[in-house]
Design an enzyme around this catalytic site. Structure first.
Site, mmCIF file in Angstrom:
data_model
loop_
_atom_site.group_PDB
_atom_site.id
_atom_site.type_symbol
_atom_site.label_atom_id
_atom_site.label_comp_id
_atom_site.label_asym_id
_atom_site.label_seq_id
_atom_site.Cartn_x
_atom_site.Cartn_y
_atom_site.Cartn_z
ATOM 1 N N LYS A 46 65.330 31.569 8.809
ATOM 2 C CA LYS A 46 65.427 33.145 8.987
ATOM 3 C C LYS A 46 64.621 33.405 10.331
ATOM 4 O O LYS A 46 63.412 32.832 10.337
ATOM 5 C CB LYS A 46 65.027 33.958 7.942
ATOM 6 C CG LYS A 46 65.433 35.356 8.003
ATOM 7 C CD LYS A 46 64.962 36.070 6.862
ATOM 8 C CE LYS A 46 65.386 37.780 7.207
ATOM 9 N NZ LYS A 46 64.953 38.410 5.731
ATOM 10 N N SER A 63 68.779 41.393 4.483
ATOM 11 C CA SER A 63 68.773 40.963 6.033
ATOM 12 C C SER A 63 68.659 39.361 6.401
ATOM 13 O O SER A 63 69.074 39.188 7.343
ATOM 14 C CB SER A 63 67.314 41.478 6.356
ATOM 15 O OG SER A 63 66.309 41.123 5.811
ATOM 16 N N SER A 104 66.122 41.074 0.216
ATOM 17 C CA SER A 104 66.691 40.299 1.391
ATOM 18 C C SER A 104 67.265 39.075 1.207
ATOM 19 O O SER A 104 67.876 38.461 2.017
ATOM 20 C CB SER A 104 65.938 40.601 2.563
ATOM 21 O OG SER A 104 66.329 41.964 3.237
HETATM 22 N N1 GLN Z 1 67.785 45.824 2.678
HETATM 23 C C1 GLN Z 1 66.483 46.210 2.272
HETATM 24 C C2 GLN Z 1 65.933 47.098 3.391
HETATM 25 O O1 GLN Z 1 66.740 47.387 4.242
HETATM 26 C C3 GLN Z 1 65.725 45.059 1.969
HETATM 27 C C4 GLN Z 1 65.043 44.604 3.278
HETATM 28 C C5 GLN Z 1 64.301 43.129 2.869
HETATM 29 O O2 GLN Z 1 64.300 42.791 1.703
HETATM 30 N N2 GLN Z 1 63.780 42.599 3.749
HETATM 31 O O3 GLN Z 1 65.013 47.266 3.366
#
Ligand code: GLN
Length: 467
Positions: free
Chosen positions: A73, A148, A172
């Site tokens: 990532k 993400s 994420s």
């Molecule tokens: N989707 C969640 C957010 O927008 C989680 C993000 C993450 O775990 N980095 O914050």
């Protein structure tokens, strides 16, 4: 998967160079459509593979991960490679050292294929917040891969990498793993070093693997976990006793608050099927309650932006990736952040600054910390009665690209079942458990704090039962 490839390398059925080239072939064939990768590191990868081949030729023993290709990532630093965190503000930033996880995997010979797309600074659930492009779901190119870590999940699902690293602050790793039908493991907070991970919310962030099997996830986790002097919150799990559970002696809890009206009916039915199967193998199933579940998401959306607003203060347009085409210093300070950050990042900085501001700190940030304690207590209490929790990972199937982008609240609801584990710090894993039409169905298994190895173990058993 990893073990099989390793055996092929050992038996000289394939060379590391061939293996790596074949993955770049698959990327070439598929990634113009899926768009999982932001940067490819072909030259470095082949160079590393050649060295491994020489080693094998000389008859030297190789490590289980030696020569295994993986994707990273783009919020983790790989020395000498562009690292953007999906943001325009870091579009020209090249990392000058390896994150601890990368260093560890490098030492064991795993090979980086490239950096994967993500929502900007890991804020999002669809990769649509990437400043560069949206990754497509390999099961249906009109749908999002989740986020993400969407690029990482899509690369594993479409076999463009053997495994990938993701980061999980509120879901994420697990939510994109579920949208792409792969394993996604969020370890206990602190069990993997965060050094070299571009922080979103430091009290919630953790790095973990996305993989094609639980066994693979375990191999990767074993090689990245451990105390690191560069991250004071990290620790050694090895010293912690992890009970190997047998399904007959295991008690699974079903938190009733997670099986509610927001959950898609097909997902609910598929999970109920799995529960029936493991029950027939002798597992005990208990309904339990986590009464504060509905406060987990609001609590997360106060703590996360608060920490993010402070973490992102360092991106001032001067350090990391200069955006210096401004006539004077005043303009540089004021404009770089406005122009360098996307809308979602700006929204969270404003929110975070607001909840931390002197007049509102007690009402929001302090209250959220108190709620966090309350949620942690409820998890503790439940884990005195059951060994693991079974829940859905995502309330819905992967949605269409564009469907939720103008509605942040509905996007935030994607994390409704995943944020709890981050708030409390416990390990949780996404396990594919069925299919509806062409889309994957998944479940989540959550374990008590530091039970990472037992959780992986029991998930392997369930994986076998489902197959
Ligand atoms: N989707 C969640 C957010 O927008 C989680 C993000 C993450 O775990 N980095 O914050």
């Amino acid at each position: 998967m990893i073990k099989e490839i390793h055996q092929k390398l050992v038996d000289r059925e394939i060379t590391a160079t061939k293996l790596i080239s074949s993955y770049f072939e698959v990327i070439k064939e598929k990634d113009s459509q899926i768009k999982a990768f932001l940067t490819l590191t072909k030259d470095q990868a082949l160079e590393q593979a050649e060295k491994i081949d020489e080693k094998i030729k000389k008859g030297k023993k190789i490590n289980i991960l030696e020569g295994i290709p993986y994707a990273v990532k783009d919020n983790m630093l790989v020395n000498g490679v562009k690292t953007t965190a999906g943001s325009k503000i870091l579009a020209n930033y090249t990392a000058s050292f390896d994150a601890t996880v990368i260093k560890k995997l490098k030492e064991q010979g795993a090979i980086v294929l490239g950096k994967t797309n993500m929502d900007e600074f890991a804020m999002g659930s669809s990769t649509e917040n990437s400043a560069f492009f949206t990754t497509k779901n390999p099961y249906d190119l009109e749908r999002v891969p989740g986020g993400s870590s969407g690029g990482s999940a899509a690369s594993v699902a479409s076999k463009m990498s053997v495994f990938a690293l993701g980061s999980d602050t509120g879901g994420s790793i697990r939510q994109p793993a579920s949208f792409c039908g792969v394993i996604g493991f969020k370890p206990s907070y602190g069990s993997v070093s965060r050094y070299g991970l571009i922080a979103l919310a430091s009290s919630l962030d953790i790095i973990g693997p996305l993989a094609q099997s639980v066994e693979d996830a375990e191999i990767i986790f074993k090689s990245i976990t451990g105390k690191d002097q560069m991250d004071s919150t990290s620790y050694n799990l090895e010293k912690i006793h992890n009970t190997p559970y047998r399904i007959q002696n295991t008690v699974f809890g079903l938190p009733k608050e997670y099986f509610q009206e927001r959950l898609d009916d097909k997902i609910k039915k598929a999970i109920e099927e799995v529960i029936k199967k493991i029950k027939s193998q002798g597992a005990t199933i208990k309904e339990v309650s986590l009464p504060s579940t509905s406060y987990a998401l609001p609590c997360y959306y106060i703590i996360m932006p608060a920490e993010a607003s402070s973490n992102l203060a360092r991106f001032d347009g001067i350090r990391y990736s200069p955006m210096n085409n401004y006539p004077n210093l005043h303009d540089l300070y004021f404009k770089t952040r406005g122009e360098g950050f996307g809308a979602e990042v700006r929204r969270r900085i404003v929110l975070g600054t607001y909840v931390l501001s002197s007049g509102y700190y007690d009402a929001y940030y302090k209250k959220a910390q108190q709620v966090r304690r309350l949620i942690a207590k409820e998890f503790d209490k439940v884990f005195q009665k059951v060994d693991f929790l079974i829940t859905p990972t995502s309330p819905t199937f992967p949605f269409k690209i564009g469907e939720k982008i103008d509605d942040p609240l509905s996007m935030y609801l994607s994390d409704i079942f995943t944020v709890g584990a981050n708030i409390v710090g416990v390990p949780a894993i996404n396990l594919p458990c069925g299919q509806a039409g062409n889309l994957p169905i998944n479940m989540q298994i959550i374990g008590p704090y530091l039970s990472d190895f037992s959780l992986l173990n029991i998930t392997k058993t369930i994986e076998d039962i489902i197959l």
